[in-house]
Design a protein around this motif. Structure first.
Motif, PDB file in Angstrom:
ATOM      1  N   PRO A  36      21.846 -18.681 -19.755  1.00 58.91           N
ATOM      2  CA  PRO A  36      21.007 -17.567 -20.203  1.00 58.91           C
ATOM      3  C   PRO A  36      21.838 -16.552 -20.982  1.00 58.91           C
ATOM      4  N   VAL A  37      21.230 -15.959 -21.990  1.00 58.81           N
ATOM      5  CA  VAL A  37      21.918 -14.947 -22.787  1.00 58.81           C
ATOM      6  C   VAL A  37      21.695 -13.585 -22.129  1.00 58.81           C
ATOM      7  N   VAL A  38      22.748 -13.054 -21.524  1.00 61.05           N
ATOM      8  CA  VAL A  38      22.661 -11.763 -20.828  1.00 61.05           C
ATOM      9  C   VAL A  38      23.884 -10.919 -21.168  1.00 61.05           C
ATOM     10  N   ASP A  39      23.714  -9.624 -21.051  1.00 56.74           N
ATOM     11  CA  ASP A  39      24.814  -8.686 -21.256  1.00 56.74           C
ATOM     12  C   ASP A  39      25.328  -8.265 -19.887  1.00 56.74           C
ATOM     13  N   MET A  40      26.458  -8.833 -19.489  1.00 57.77           N
ATOM     14  CA  MET A  40      26.974  -8.579 -18.147  1.00 57.77           C
ATOM     15  C   MET A  40      27.644  -7.221 -18.005  1.00 57.77           C
ATOM     16  N   HIS A  41      27.521  -6.376 -19.042  1.00 53.52           N
ATOM     17  CA  HIS A  41      27.948  -4.987 -18.914  1.00 53.52           C
ATOM     18  C   HIS A  41      26.812  -4.116 -18.368  1.00 53.52           C
ATOM     19  N   TYR A  47      20.011 -11.773 -14.122  1.00 54.38           N
ATOM     20  CA  TYR A  47      20.893 -12.927 -13.916  1.00 54.38           C
ATOM     21  C   TYR A  47      20.811 -13.412 -12.469  1.00 54.38           C
ATOM     22  N   ARG A  48      20.848 -12.474 -11.527  1.00 49.92           N
ATOM     23  CA  ARG A  48      20.729 -12.844 -10.110  1.00 49.92           C
ATOM     24  C   ARG A  48      19.355 -13.426  -9.808  1.00 49.92           C
ATOM     25  N   SER A  49      18.316 -12.794 -10.303  1.00 53.47           N
ATOM     26  CA  SER A  49      16.963 -13.282 -10.059  1.00 53.47           C
ATOM     27  C   SER A  49      16.800 -14.704 -10.587  1.00 53.47           C
ATOM     28  N   LEU A  50      17.333 -14.956 -11.772  1.00 53.23           N
ATOM     29  CA  LEU A  50      17.238 -16.297 -12.351  1.00 53.23           C
ATOM     30  C   LEU A  50      18.032 -17.305 -11.523  1.00 53.23           C
ATOM     31  N   ALA A  51      19.222 -16.917 -11.081  1.00 49.33           N
ATOM     32  CA  ALA A  51      20.059 -17.822 -10.286  1.00 49.33           C
ATOM     33  C   ALA A  51      19.359 -18.210  -8.986  1.00 49.33           C
ATOM     34  N   GLU A  52      18.724 -17.246  -8.339  1.00 48.22           N
ATOM     35  CA  GLU A  52      17.994 -17.545  -7.101  1.00 48.22           C
ATOM     36  C   GLU A  52      16.821 -18.478  -7.375  1.00 48.22           C
ATOM     37  N   GLY A  53      16.119 -18.233  -8.487  1.00 45.15           N
ATOM     38  CA  GLY A  53      15.002 -19.097  -8.850  1.00 45.15           C
ATOM     39  C   GLY A  53      15.447 -20.510  -9.183  1.00 45.15           C
ATOM     40  N   VAL A  54      16.573 -20.633  -9.879  1.00 47.59           N
ATOM     41  CA  VAL A  54      17.091 -21.954 -10.248  1.00 47.59           C
ATOM     42  C   VAL A  54      17.548 -22.713  -9.007  1.00 47.59           C
ATOM     43  N   LEU A 113      12.293 -24.251 -15.537  1.00 47.27           N
ATOM     44  CA  LEU A 113      13.343 -23.281 -15.845  1.00 47.27           C
ATOM     45  C   LEU A 113      12.856 -22.259 -16.867  1.00 47.27           C
ATOM     46  N   GLN A 114      12.164 -22.733 -17.884  1.00 46.34           N
ATOM     47  CA  GLN A 114      11.639 -21.813 -18.895  1.00 46.34           C
ATOM     48  C   GLN A 114      10.604 -20.865 -18.301  1.00 46.34           C
ATOM     49  N   SER A 115       9.856 -21.346 -17.315  1.00 48.32           N
ATOM     50  CA  SER A 115       8.875 -20.471 -16.661  1.00 48.32           C
ATOM     51  C   SER A 115       9.558 -19.386 -15.833  1.00 48.32           C
ATOM     52  N   LEU A 116      10.803 -19.630 -15.418  1.00 46.17           N
ATOM     53  CA  LEU A 116      11.574 -18.603 -14.714  1.00 46.17           C
ATOM     54  C   LEU A 116      12.178 -17.597 -15.696  1.00 46.17           C
ATOM     55  N   MET A 117      12.605 -18.083 -16.847  1.00 51.34           N
ATOM     56  CA  MET A 117      13.289 -17.235 -17.816  1.00 51.34           C
ATOM     57  C   MET A 117      12.323 -16.337 -18.586  1.00 51.34           C
ATOM     58  N   LYS A 118      11.146 -16.855 -18.882  1.00 51.69           N
ATOM     59  CA  LYS A 118      10.213 -16.111 -19.737  1.00 51.69           C
ATOM     60  C   LYS A 118       9.814 -14.758 -19.161  1.00 51.69           C
ATOM     61  N   PRO A 119       9.412 -14.656 -17.874  1.00 50.64           N
ATOM     62  CA  PRO A 119       9.044 -13.335 -17.336  1.00 50.64           C
ATOM     63  C   PRO A 119      10.201 -12.337 -17.337  1.00 50.64           C
ATOM     64  N   LEU A 120      11.426 -12.852 -17.321  1.00 51.80           N
ATOM     65  CA  LEU A 120      12.602 -11.979 -17.332  1.00 51.80           C
ATOM     66  C   LEU A 120      13.004 -11.585 -18.749  1.00 51.80           C
TER      67      LEU A 120
END
Length: 326
Positions: free
Chosen positions: A80-85, A93-100, A54-61
């Motif tokens: 994940p800490v993201v600004d949904m605005h 967020y989408r890229s991470l969800a697909e990876g997870v 999971l961390q390997s997915l988050m780090k590049p993003l």
């Protein structure tokens, strides 16, 4: 390690665990720990490998996240800490969800171990269950709901359904990829953590901590057991009124629902201290009432009640003119 045997200490520890999510989402700024991938469950002995993946997915993003949950059960609530605005954060967020989703299949885990599938994970369900099992679920759905009236499009998408396809990056609570716009200019000072009227409003994460029986927050909810009388209900009502004003291009945000929510708020400020996110409903109410009275003037009732000393003088003067009987 320390073992707590006293029931009071145990209650405090569990209370901190329960408040953990709200404390996290009450962080400063518009980027918040965000749900969506937080319910993955795998074999406990595989958890370290999953976390590394999971961390390997988050780090590049360029994403950080909060990790807590039930490690002994193989379930961590990672947000994940993201600004949904912001469109770029929603894309991450989408890229991470697909990876997870793919990572979870790799570990033969479940994307929904505790919280349910809901809107966020509906789109990933077919790739986890496969066509045969999804077909069985569709048959059950059609058997009990042939007209597709019950939650259309959620979890099971009936063949030929015209319901809107649900995606993890749609139906976002903040909406419109922008901050909520205000039809008035705020005049009050908000805490540095919030920085603004909207910042304080969005501290409410919907945890429902205000829907309790005590010690104080929220007294009107305790008395009525009505959602709109809770801090969360009022925050959602304010947000809905602002979004309606923005979408419809109207000037007044004071809908009957908002009037009801605000008029019954006692401004006791219990939410300021008892809400883990420190939503200050009294300050939000004061700002909204100031905006209303600036635009519409102060009602006669409020003018009279604001001059109780004058009412006292008038009553005293009137009583002196009333004939007394011996």
């Amino acid at each position: 390690s320390t073992v707590f045997l006293d029931t009071v200490d145990q209650t405090h520890i569990w209370g901190l665990r329960k408040a953990g999510l709200s404390l996290l989402t009450g962080c400063k700024g518009s980027a918040k720990p965000t749900a969506g991938i937080e319910d993955v469950a795998i074999l406990p002995e595989k958890l370290p490998e999953y976390v590394a993946g999971l961390q390997s997915l988050m780090k590049p993003l360029g994403l950080n996240g909060s990790f807590y949950g039930h490690a002994a059960s193989g379930l961590l609530h990672v947000r994940p800490v993201v600004d949904m605005h912001k469109a770029e954060d929603i894309a991450k967020y989408r890229s991470l969800a697909e990876g997870v989703s793919a990572l979870t299949r790799q570990f033969k885990g479940s994307i929904s171990g505790e919280h349910g599938v809901g809107i966020a994970r509906t789109e990933f369900l077919p790739e986890h269950l496969g066509p045969e099992l999804m077909g069985v679920m569709n048959e059950i759905k059609q058997l009990f709901d042939p007209s597709n009236m019950l939650n259309p499009g959620k979890i099971v998408r009936a063949p030929g359904s015209t319901a809107k396809e649900l995606k993890i990056d749609t139906n976002i609570r903040q909406g419109n990829l922008s901050t909520i716009s205000l039809p008035f200019e705020p005049v009050l000072a908000f805490a540095a953590k919030d920085a603004s009227f909207v910042g304080n409003l969005e501290q409410c994460n919907g945890c429902g901590g205000c829907r309790k029986s005590g010690p104080t927050m929220c007294p009107t909810y305790i008395a009525t057991n009505d959602e709109i009388m809770s801090t969360r209900g009022r925050a959602n009502t304010i947000r809905a009124a602002l979004e309606h004003t923005h979408n419809k291009g109207t000037q007044s945000i004071f809908t009957p629902e908002l009037e009801q929510a605000l008029s019954n708020c006692l401004s006791c400020k219990a939410c300021t201290t008892e809400c883990p996110s420190n939503v200050n409903m009294a300050l939000l109410k004061a700002e909204l009432l100031h905006a209303k009275q600036t635009a519409q003037g102060i009602p006669i009732r409020e003018r009279i009640l604001a001059r109780v000393e004058l009412l006292g003088k008038l009553a005293t003067s009137a009583s002196s003119r009333i004939p007394r009987t011996s």
